[in-house]
Design an enzyme around this catalytic site. Structure first.
Site, PDB file in Angstrom:
ATOM      1  N   GLN A  76     -25.617   0.939   6.121  1.00 13.44           N
ATOM      2  CA  GLN A  76     -24.411   0.148   5.884  1.00 13.44           C
ATOM      3  C   GLN A  76     -23.618  -0.023   7.173  1.00 13.44           C
ATOM      4  O   GLN A  76     -23.151  -1.110   7.489  1.00 13.44           O
ATOM      5  CB  GLN A  76     -23.552   0.832   4.817  1.00 13.44           C
ATOM      6  CG  GLN A  76     -22.329   0.052   4.392  1.00 13.44           C
ATOM      7  CD  GLN A  76     -21.098   0.338   5.254  1.00 13.44           C
ATOM      8  OE1 GLN A  76     -21.128   1.118   6.192  1.00 13.44           O
ATOM      9  NE2 GLN A  76     -20.010  -0.326   4.935  1.00 13.44           N
TER      10      GLN A  76
ATOM     11  N   ARG B 136       0.819  -1.214   0.000  1.00 15.12           N
ATOM     12  CA  ARG B 136       0.000   0.000   0.000  1.00 15.12           C
ATOM     13  C   ARG B 136       0.850   1.261   0.000  1.00 15.12           C
ATOM     14  O   ARG B 136       0.339   2.360  -0.233  1.00 15.12           O
ATOM     15  CB  ARG B 136      -0.920  -0.003   1.207  1.00 15.12           C
ATOM     16  CG  ARG B 136      -1.788  -1.259   1.275  1.00 15.12           C
ATOM     17  CD  ARG B 136      -2.335  -1.505   2.663  1.00 15.12           C
ATOM     18  NE  ARG B 136      -2.864  -2.848   2.817  1.00 15.12           N
ATOM     19  CZ  ARG B 136      -2.113  -3.911   3.081  1.00 15.12           C
ATOM     20  NH1 ARG B 136      -0.803  -3.784   3.231  1.00 15.12           N
ATOM     21  NH2 ARG B 136      -2.658  -5.103   3.188  1.00 15.12           N
TER      22      ARG B 136
ATOM     23  N   PHE C  17     -22.837  -3.474   8.948  1.00 17.12           N
ATOM     24  CA  PHE C  17     -21.413  -3.822   9.081  1.00 17.12           C
ATOM     25  C   PHE C  17     -21.077  -4.172  10.519  1.00 17.12           C
ATOM     26  O   PHE C  17     -20.506  -5.230  10.803  1.00 17.12           O
ATOM     27  CB  PHE C  17     -20.555  -2.645   8.606  1.00 17.12           C
ATOM     28  CG  PHE C  17     -19.086  -2.766   8.917  1.00 17.12           C
ATOM     29  CD1 PHE C  17     -18.272  -3.615   8.185  1.00 17.12           C
ATOM     30  CD2 PHE C  17     -18.525  -2.018   9.935  1.00 17.12           C
ATOM     31  CE1 PHE C  17     -16.918  -3.718   8.464  1.00 17.12           C
ATOM     32  CE2 PHE C  17     -17.172  -2.117  10.224  1.00 17.12           C
ATOM     33  CZ  PHE C  17     -16.367  -2.974   9.489  1.00 17.12           C
TER      34      PHE C  17
ATOM     35  N   LYS D 180     -14.768   0.622  -3.205  1.00 19.99           N
ATOM     36  CA  LYS D 180     -15.000   0.546  -1.755  1.00 19.99           C
ATOM     37  C   LYS D 180     -14.366   1.724  -1.020  1.00 19.99           C
ATOM     38  O   LYS D 180     -14.995   2.378  -0.192  1.00 19.99           O
ATOM     39  CB  LYS D 180     -14.478  -0.784  -1.226  1.00 19.99           C
ATOM     40  CG  LYS D 180     -14.889  -1.070   0.210  1.00 19.99           C
ATOM     41  CD  LYS D 180     -13.880  -0.540   1.180  1.00 19.99           C
ATOM     42  CE  LYS D 180     -14.349  -0.759   2.603  1.00 19.99           C
ATOM     43  NZ  LYS D 180     -13.374  -0.219   3.567  1.00 19.99           N
TER      44      LYS D 180
ATOM     45  N   PRO E 159     -20.464   1.709   1.124  1.00 19.71           N
ATOM     46  CA  PRO E 159     -19.252   0.927   0.920  1.00 19.71           C
ATOM     47  C   PRO E 159     -19.518  -0.568   1.100  1.00 19.71           C
ATOM     48  O   PRO E 159     -20.130  -0.972   2.086  1.00 19.71           O
ATOM     49  CB  PRO E 159     -18.310   1.432   2.022  1.00 19.71           C
ATOM     50  CG  PRO E 159     -18.880   2.731   2.476  1.00 19.71           C
ATOM     51  CD  PRO E 159     -20.351   2.645   2.261  1.00 19.71           C
TER      52      PRO E 159
ATOM     53  N   ASP F 259     -17.638  -3.881   1.656  1.00 18.26           N
ATOM     54  CA  ASP F 259     -16.425  -4.614   1.986  1.00 18.26           C
ATOM     55  C   ASP F 259     -16.802  -6.089   2.158  1.00 18.26           C
ATOM     56  O   ASP F 259     -17.908  -6.493   1.850  1.00 18.26           O
ATOM     57  CB  ASP F 259     -15.806  -4.059   3.274  1.00 18.26           C
ATOM     58  CG  ASP F 259     -16.632  -4.458   4.482  1.00 18.26           C
ATOM     59  OD1 ASP F 259     -17.872  -4.386   4.384  1.00 18.26           O
ATOM     60  OD2 ASP F 259     -16.081  -4.876   5.501  1.00 18.26           O
TER      61      ASP F 259
END
Length: 306
Positions: free
Chosen positions: A286, A187, A290, A229, A246, A248
């Site tokens: 969301q 990353r 989540f 995302k 989003p 995931d």
DNA sequence: TTCCAGGCCATCT
DNA sequence: AGATGGCATGGA
């Protein structure tokens, strides 16, 4: 300010409150700060310390009273009120949701969980580092990043030292190999290149110049390392596009389980479904789904106890 | 050891 | 468009 110690409550020789209380409703600080939308809060019990826009903050909730201590003698609190989104009526958000048994269950369990409004660059950089990592490890990487390239911020005596989140211009000059020493792996290249792009385009303070959710999302997705995302996380947590949804691994899992009979559905189609089905505040839905799905996985229990 | 984590990208059909 | 493997790192 000197040596990381703050002149608490003193401004121009006169005492100034460095503390402030708000009455809040449907607000649970613990869930809000610890649900994985922001990565820099540490807490023992119901007292939390963090850094917001370069300022050390301590937050404490006692029922309807939310108290903040800062290490800054300013009298302006709008930056924190905005960050905590104190003006949002949670009941009003829930009223926009469709009648849905599963969402209602998650809301009943975790009522008081809020979405923060985070600074653009910190949010973007943090979620760039989040891909294919667990939340506790994201916290570790970001902590190291701030220690290396953030600026020390004043803290009250007796507290742990704290650092600001490093600006894009600072990270743009750090060699990729040095970024990797924080444990961010592949990353690092994304973070470095995106820092440069954000700087070149003048987005660091404002974000991309999109005039709506779709435009902003598309602009963000042109940045290296930013896909659907992460773009949605930034749209939702930093830019205030509350319809962003989003998807995931956890949200994909719970949507497929509950709304698609366990059949495989692509993340982009799930995101589209989420926005259409849950409506203009889909991002709140969301976050409840989540958190609920992740809590069940961690504790194996479906009770509302925390 | 092996597997997987708040994904994305290049490289295939 | 949709499916696959690779990418670093670390913890279970």
């Amino acid at each position: 300010m000197h040596a990381g110690i703050c002149a608490e409550g003193v401004k121009g020789g006169l005492p100034v409150p460095a503390e402030r209380c708000w009455r809040v409703e449907d607000y649970r600080l613990d869930l809000t700060l610890d649900c994985g939308q922001a990565f820099r809060w540490s807490g023992q019990g119901r007292r939390w310390q963090g850094v917001v826009r370069g300022r050390w903050v301590e937050l404490e909730q006692d029922g309807p009273c939310l108290r903040a201590r800062v290490c800054d003698s300013g009298s302006d609190w709008s930056w924190l009120e905005d960050y905590l989104q104190l003006r949002v009526s949670l009941a009003g958000v829930f009223r926009t949701f469709p009648p849905d048994r599963h969402l209602e269950q998650a809301v009943a369990r975790w009522r008081g969980l809020r979405l923060l409004r985070q600074p653009f660059w910190e949010c973007l950089a943090s979620f760039l580092l989040s891909s294919s990592k667990r939340i506790d490890q994201i916290r570790q990487v970001i902590e190291r990043l701030c220690r290396h390239w953030g600026d020390p911020v004043p803290v009250p005596t007796g507290h742990q030292p704290a650092w600001s989140f490093p600006e894009a211009r600072r990270l743009a000059d750090v060699p990729e190999a040095r970024l990797r020493t924080c444990g961010m792996g592949f990353r690092a290249a994304y973070l470095q290149q995106t820092a440069r792009r954000v700087l070149e385009q003048g987005w660091e303070q404002t974000g991309p110049p999109g005039r709506n959710y779709a435009e902003s999302r598309a602009l963000l997705m042109r940045l290296p390392g930013v896909g659907p995302k992460i773009a949605d996380c930034v749209c939702l947590f930093a830019l205030g596009f509350m319809e962003a949804f989003p998807v995931d691994t956890w949200v994909a899992r719970v949507l497929r389980e509950r709304y698609f009979g366990g059949r495989p559905v692509s993340p982009e189609r799930l995101a589209e479904f989420g926005r259409a089905y849950f409506g203009p505040w889909a991002g709140y839905a969301q976050q409840y789904l989540f958190h609920d799905r992740r809590s069940v996985a961690r504790t194996g229990v479906s009770s509302g106890a925390v």
